[in-house]
Design an enzyme around this catalytic site. Sequence first.
Site, short mmCIF file in Angstrom:
data_model
loop_
_atom_site.label_atom_id
_atom_site.label_comp_id
_atom_site.label_asym_id
_atom_site.label_seq_id
_atom_site.Cartn_x
_atom_site.Cartn_y
_atom_site.Cartn_z
N GLY A 36 0.85 -1.21 0.00
CA GLY A 36 0.00 0.00 0.00
C GLY A 36 0.88 1.25 0.00
CG HIS A 37 3.33 2.24 3.42
ND1 HIS A 37 3.42 1.16 4.25
CD2 HIS A 37 2.73 3.23 4.13
CE1 HIS A 37 2.89 1.46 5.42
NE2 HIS A 37 2.45 2.71 5.37
CD GLN A 61 -0.55 8.92 14.12
OE1 GLN A 61 0.13 9.82 13.66
NE2 GLN A 61 -1.19 8.05 13.34
NE ARG A 189 -3.27 -0.19 13.63
CZ ARG A 189 -3.13 0.17 14.90
NH1 ARG A 189 -3.12 -0.74 15.84
NH2 ARG A 189 -3.00 1.43 15.24
O1 PAF Z 1 -1.33 7.11 8.13
C1 PAF Z 1 -0.31 7.10 8.83
O2 PAF Z 1 0.55 6.24 8.70
C2 PAF Z 1 -0.12 8.18 9.87
O3 PAF Z 1 -1.33 8.52 10.47
C3 PAF Z 1 0.60 9.43 9.34
C4 PAF Z 1 -0.20 10.12 8.26
C5 PAF Z 1 1.96 9.03 8.78
C6 PAF Z 1 0.82 10.44 10.48
O4 PAF Z 1 1.60 9.90 11.49
#
Ligand code: PAF
Length: 281
Positions: A36-37, A61, A189
């Site tokens: 995905g990345h 977060q 995950r």
């Molecule tokens: O989607 C993510 O992996 C994170 O929420 C992000 C956008 C890198 C912010 O830490």
Amino acid sequence: MKIFNKKLDLQQFLAPFYLEKKAVGLVPTMGALHEGHLSLIQKALSENDIVVVSIFVNPTQFNNAEDLEKYPRNLSGDIKTIERLSQKVVIFAPEISEMYENTPKAISFDFGGLDKVMEGKFREGHFQGVATIVEKLFELVKPTRAYFGEKDYQQILIIKSMLEQRKLPVTLVPCPIIREESGLAMSSRNERLSPEGRKQAAFIYSVLQEAQKLFTTASVAEVEAFVKEQFSQKEGFDLEYFTITKADTLKEVKEKKSSESYRAFITVYVEGVRLIDNIAL
Ligand code: PAF
């Protein structure tokens, strides 16, 4: 390939690109990179002169210390993965102290309630933390374009709102969800699932697809009841929420109208791992 840990070094590296009015792409990530990345990075590479991939597990977060601790980390593997992909990518992998002075703390944004529903409801303060780090990265990298996956659909709307509030000249590029062959949405995950759990978790997307089909003829309440029923009968799956909302505001829907666009969102625990997914209806 260039890897920076310090903001100043990255800024010095990027300075000539701004001077020459080159397009800078940013792909913010928390590492443990997957297909995905890579699809985001590929898209960024095709649209920019240089691409910065940030790898930073952002503590503000996470509302749960155990979740933060267990979040998969694999910087050396990530570096190799990106090296194989392109030399036009630079990595920014700072320490926490580089991004936050003193104790990491989120800035308070007003998202008009968008941060209080779904992921925001179950992960209190999550989006304040996301917006805080993304704003810091935007201020630092000054990207022409920034790339985010639609698996985190709510996150995209939050970042869009943050950009409007801060009037930052960044083009947000939402990218489609990339799925494993089974249909399971790719996620860092997923690495925490056993091979069997990973296979089983494909059930989440199959239910979403059935819900999508059902939505063409059934009411919102009927679709929600159908999904809840599917998970109540399924051993090993703990449904946290399933909800149908308007696609642009994420406001819950009771009655559907043909003129509106809708989306369904789901969060399920499998083997104690929190998995999210969504689908356009
Ligand atoms: O989607 C993510 O992996 C994170 O929420 C992000 C956008 C890198 C912010 O830490």
